[in-house]
Design an enzyme around this catalytic site. Structure first.
Site, mmCIF file in Angstrom:
data_model
loop_
_atom_site.group_PDB
_atom_site.id
_atom_site.type_symbol
_atom_site.label_atom_id
_atom_site.label_comp_id
_atom_site.label_asym_id
_atom_site.label_seq_id
_atom_site.Cartn_x
_atom_site.Cartn_y
_atom_site.Cartn_z
ATOM 1 C CG ASP A 179 6.503 29.367 56.705
ATOM 2 O OD1 ASP A 179 6.265 28.397 57.450
ATOM 3 O OD2 ASP A 179 6.118 29.428 55.522
ATOM 4 C CG HIS A 221 5.302 25.157 56.164
ATOM 5 N ND1 HIS A 221 5.238 26.488 55.825
ATOM 6 C CD2 HIS A 221 4.443 24.519 55.333
ATOM 7 C CE1 HIS A 221 4.378 26.650 54.835
ATOM 8 N NE2 HIS A 221 3.886 25.472 54.518
ATOM 9 C CG ASN A 325 -2.884 23.485 49.730
ATOM 10 O OD1 ASN A 325 -2.555 24.249 48.842
ATOM 11 N ND2 ASN A 325 -2.016 22.964 50.577
ATOM 12 C CB SER A 412 2.770 25.992 51.524
ATOM 13 O OG SER A 412 1.799 26.454 52.394
#
Length: 483
Positions: A179, A221, A325, A412
């Site tokens: 990530d 994130h 998404n 996520s």
């Protein structure tokens, strides 16, 4: 996967070959290759994947071909037959195929459409101090709640709170957070953080273990994802799905929020060589939302990434990834209006040969998102035989850099719940390999029917449908022994 699932603009066995990370100086075009356009004016600096047979000899020949074509080798992976190269030769893709060595090239493709802006790779520094290696924590018969655990409806929904009465997870299990970096100083993450196996892959995909290079710089994130997987049971903040396992930061997102193919490949190979058990991938690989097999550049990149994922799986790593998404049917692709996202998008027609990577690659667990109560999140991608399982992804409380906590939404956020459950499965069944963990996740998921109000997009049956795959993941059933 829309950018909103990713670290920026969020809406919320093969032989144990040594990893080859070769950083070379700039090369000049070789006079021994007369067919190469040596007189070409320099073009923009671009990165490429060059694919060949997976053997040291073939890779060495391709490295020679790269240099003869006016490029330099950034990193070579003999394990999978992939060389990442860089060049300003506008005819590089043709030139690298010329001459005797060039005949070893199977395919070559640019990894992005805009010029490279990455820095010059530095020599990797010495590894940081050893990470957490304390004794195994197998049972937690009377878990003590952390202060904000009562706000974690998501853990209760997947029965992680009940699973913790059986195990909080084993210290022998390592989860890679592929990530934007992880804040290892966060009080809920520090107890479980493994610095020695953490890495930064965001400079041209060259693995760099400089201490702290794997920390977040522009995005929270990765830290949020890490907390969902393994926030410690320590009387502080929240509790992760697998609060007793270790986590490592595999930084694959650059400061601009991009995950280019060479970064992702570096992450998969690193995870394999470090013997991680599970990796989480809450991103799609830029600059194309869907990489098409029949596209010259895109096909070469798709093959290179596929090899990296397959190698990682063969070495014992289960990859879990967010579905995306865009509220898009992955089983019935028609158009892509957002690619490439490093320049001006060009609307195009796509089909089943165009893959959202890494989530659509073989043996990657694809996770859809649900809201509190178990219904599908409206933003979540879907698709019959594309979604494997579903998990909570709307308004999820987790860790953020600086010792804080915040809520985010997206697939996520759903994916790390499944990565955490996978880590619990590995803890309870340490002899399981990635395919057995994958089977366990599917088998133990709670069957979830399509909505009562008819939605034609939800095709399939209660046992396997387009919205939930084989159902909502169940941590309690997944860790029980003897099933």
């Amino acid at each position: 996967m829309t950018r909103s699932t990713r670290p920026r603009r969020l809406s919320a066995g093969l032989a144990a070959t040594a990893l080859v990370l070769t950083t070379l100086g700039a090369a000049t075009a070789a006079s021994a290759v007369p067919a190469a356009p040596a007189a070409a004016e320099p073009g923009p600096l671009m990165n490429y994947v060059v694919n060949t047979k997976a053997s040291p000899g073939h890779v060495r020949k391709v490295e020679k071909a790269v240099k003869a074509a006016g490029g330099k080798v950034l990193v070579s992976y003999q394990q999978i037959g992939v060389v990442v190269a860089q060049s300003t030769n506008p005819d590089f893709k043709v030139a690298v195929r010329t001459g005797r060595d060039g005949r070893e090239v199977q395919s070559v493709g640019a990894t992005r459409t805009a010029p490279v802006a990455d820095g010059i790779p530095a020599a990797p520094a010495a590894a940081a101090a050893a990470g957490v290696t304390s004794s195994d924590l197998e049972a937690a018969t009377a878990p003590v709640p952390d202060p904000r655990e009562s706000e974690q409806w998501d853990n209760a929904q997947i029965k992680a709170d009940q699973a913790h009465a059986i195990t909080d997870g084993s210290r022998k299990v390592l989860v890679g957070i592929n990530d934007s970096g992880v804040d290892d100083a966060h009080p809920d993450l520090a107890p479980n953080f493994d610095a020695k196996d953490s890495v930064n892959c965001t400079t041209n995909g060259v693995a760099d273990q400089t201490p702290g290079g794997w920390r977040p710089t522009t995005s929270d994130h990765g830290t949020h994802v890490a907390g969902t997987v393994a926030a410690a049971r320590n009387g502080v903040g929240i509790v992760g799905v697998a609060p007793g396992v270790r986590i490592a930061s595999v930084k694959v997102v650059n400061d601009g929020g991009y995950i280019f193919p060479e970064y992702a490949i570096c992450g998969f190979i690193w995870s394999a060589e470090k013997h991680m058990d599970v990796t989480n991938h809450s991103y799609f690989i830029d600059p194309f939302q869907y990489w098409c097999k029949d596209g010259a550049d895109q096909g070469a990149v798709q093959e290179a990434v596929r090899r990296a994922v397959a190698y990682s799986t063969d070495r014992g790593v289960l990859a879990v990834a967010a579905a995306g998404n865009a509220n898009y049917d992955l089983a019935n692709k028609t158009t892509d209006n957002s690619s490439p996202n490093d320049g001006t998008p060009v609307p195009r027609t796509i089909d089943a040969n165009c893959l959202n990577m890494p989530t659509e690659l073989p043996h990657v667990i694809t996770v859809a998102s649900t809201v509190q109560g178990g219904a599908r999140s409206g933003f979540s991608n879907f698709g019959l035989n594309k979604i494997d399982v579903a998990a909570p992804g709307s308004s999820i409380l987790s860790t953020i850099p600086g010792g804080g906590y915040g809520k985010k939404s997206g697939t996520s956020m759903a994916s790390p719940h499944v990565a955490g459950v996978a880590a619990l499965v590995k803890s309870a069944h340490p002899w399981f390999g990635p395919l057995q963990i994958e089977a366990a996740l599917r088998k133990q998921a709670d069957d979830t029917a399509c909505p009562a109000v008819v939605d034609a997009r939800c095709t399939g049956t209660t046992k396997n449908n387009a919205f939930f795959g084989e159902g909502n993941v169940d941590a309690l059933d997944a860790v029980k022994r003897g099933w």
